[in-house]
Design an enzyme around this catalytic site. Structure first.
Site, mmCIF file in Angstrom:
data_model
loop_
_atom_site.group_PDB
_atom_site.id
_atom_site.type_symbol
_atom_site.label_atom_id
_atom_site.label_comp_id
_atom_site.label_asym_id
_atom_site.label_seq_id
_atom_site.Cartn_x
_atom_site.Cartn_y
_atom_site.Cartn_z
ATOM 1 N N GLU A 59 1.819 -50.674 -56.929
ATOM 2 C CA GLU A 59 0.894 -49.542 -56.949
ATOM 3 C C GLU A 59 -0.540 -49.941 -56.616
ATOM 4 O O GLU A 59 -1.282 -49.155 -56.034
ATOM 5 C CB GLU A 59 0.924 -48.871 -58.331
ATOM 6 C CG GLU A 59 2.264 -48.262 -58.712
ATOM 7 C CD GLU A 59 2.582 -47.008 -57.929
ATOM 8 O OE1 GLU A 59 1.655 -46.221 -57.664
ATOM 9 O OE2 GLU A 59 3.760 -46.824 -57.569
ATOM 10 N N ASP A 77 -0.935 -38.860 -49.763
ATOM 11 C CA ASP A 77 0.501 -38.603 -49.879
ATOM 12 C C ASP A 77 0.816 -37.158 -50.242
ATOM 13 O O ASP A 77 1.953 -36.823 -50.581
ATOM 14 C CB ASP A 77 1.133 -39.538 -50.906
ATOM 15 C CG ASP A 77 0.599 -39.330 -52.320
ATOM 16 O OD1 ASP A 77 -0.365 -38.551 -52.486
ATOM 17 O OD2 ASP A 77 1.149 -39.942 -53.255
ATOM 18 N N THR A 82 -4.688 -39.836 -56.993
ATOM 19 C CA THR A 82 -3.788 -40.715 -57.742
ATOM 20 C C THR A 82 -4.667 -41.633 -58.568
ATOM 21 O O THR A 82 -5.631 -42.197 -58.052
ATOM 22 C CB THR A 82 -2.911 -41.542 -56.779
ATOM 23 O OG1 THR A 82 -2.062 -40.656 -56.053
ATOM 24 C CG2 THR A 82 -2.066 -42.545 -57.534
#
Length: 274
Positions: A59, A77, A82
């Site tokens: 990640e 995405d 995020t």
């Protein structure tokens, strides 16, 4: 990460315990033998630390997962921002759940004012009501121990604990539980075809987990095959190296207990845990 409002699939039937033992256990004091310790699960603190590092390698391209509380960016995405140690997303509901919980335990925190906007952008990649200061305020909140504890809690509640529970129910060891965890981190546990439960259902059409009499390695390979299929359905996840050059490596070596040392690659970067 995808949010999960539903629990993992129903636990599989437990294997019945034999009514009568066929032989008495050895007297370890008399024989001098030491009883073998019970195998650790991924929820063993040392194993959990390994899991956090491996996920962080994928990640965040770093083993330092504790440095990621402050992390936040839009990675393009389709899930909005995020952020944090597990990739909470503004577009998938888990970031909203996190900030709502944080505000319960610490009203008036620096992120509380964004709750209306987080509710509005849920389900989209929009930054409406979040820009221009949300990323700055997220990093500021990450300096607060209560926010870090809130991230830990939501990671465990939504992702880690359900993965370990399902893994133990399926009769898989530490590596299998990690494989489940990494899958639910990326895909969530919704009802769509690429969710964790759908990946598991796809694997069940090819193999059986140990709890149903299957071979553990064969089952995990079938699960990873289904996981790779799910990843390739989405351009943002089409690089499958976190499976191919990490989890498959451990599985091919028969390291079902995820014992160190561990060496793997993700997205071309090499990592080692001694």
């Amino acid at each position: 990460m995808l949010a999960t409002g539903a629990l993992l699939g129903s636990a599989l039937l437990a294997v019945p315990v034999a009514a009568h033992a066929t032989a008495a256990p050895p007297d370890t004091a008399r024989t001098g033998l030491t009883a073998a310790p019970a195998a650790a699960g991924l929820d063993d603190p040392a194993k959990k630390e390994i899991a956090m590092k491996i996920v962080s390698s994928a990640e965040n391209s770093s083993l330092d997962w504790k440095a990621q509380y402050k992390y936040i960016e839009d990675i393009g995405d389709g899930r909005g921002y995020t952020a944090g140690i597990i990739g909470f997303c503004s577009g998938t509901g888990d970031m909203l759940d996190l900030v709502e919980y944080y505000t319960q335990v610490k009203p008036g925190n620096v992120l509380a004012k964004y709750l209306p906007a987080l509710r509005e952008v849920d389900g989209s990649d929009s930054h409406a009501g979040l820009d221009p200061n949300f990323t700055r305020d997220w990093a500021k909140a990450a300096q607060d121990a209560e926010f870090r504890k809130a991230q830990d809690r939501e990671r465990d509640r939504v992702y880690f604990n359900p993965s370990v529970k399902q893994g133990k129910s399926d009769g898989v060891g530490v590596l299998g539980q990690f494989i489940y965890y990494d899958a639910i981190v990326m895909h969530g546990d919704g009802t769509d075809p690429t969710s964790f439960r759908s990946i598991r259902a796809r694997a069940l059409s090819k193999a059986k987990p140990p709890s149903q009499g299957g071979n553990e390695t064969a089952w995990l390979n079938a699960f990873l095959d289904a996981r790779v299929w799910a990843m390739k359905q989405e351009e943002a996840h089409s690089d499958t190296s976190r499976v191919d050059t990490a989890q498959r490596v451990f599985l091919r070596k028969g390291n079902l207990n995820l014992n160190t040392p561990l060496d793997w690659k993700v997205y071309g970067d090499s990592f080692h845990i001694g």
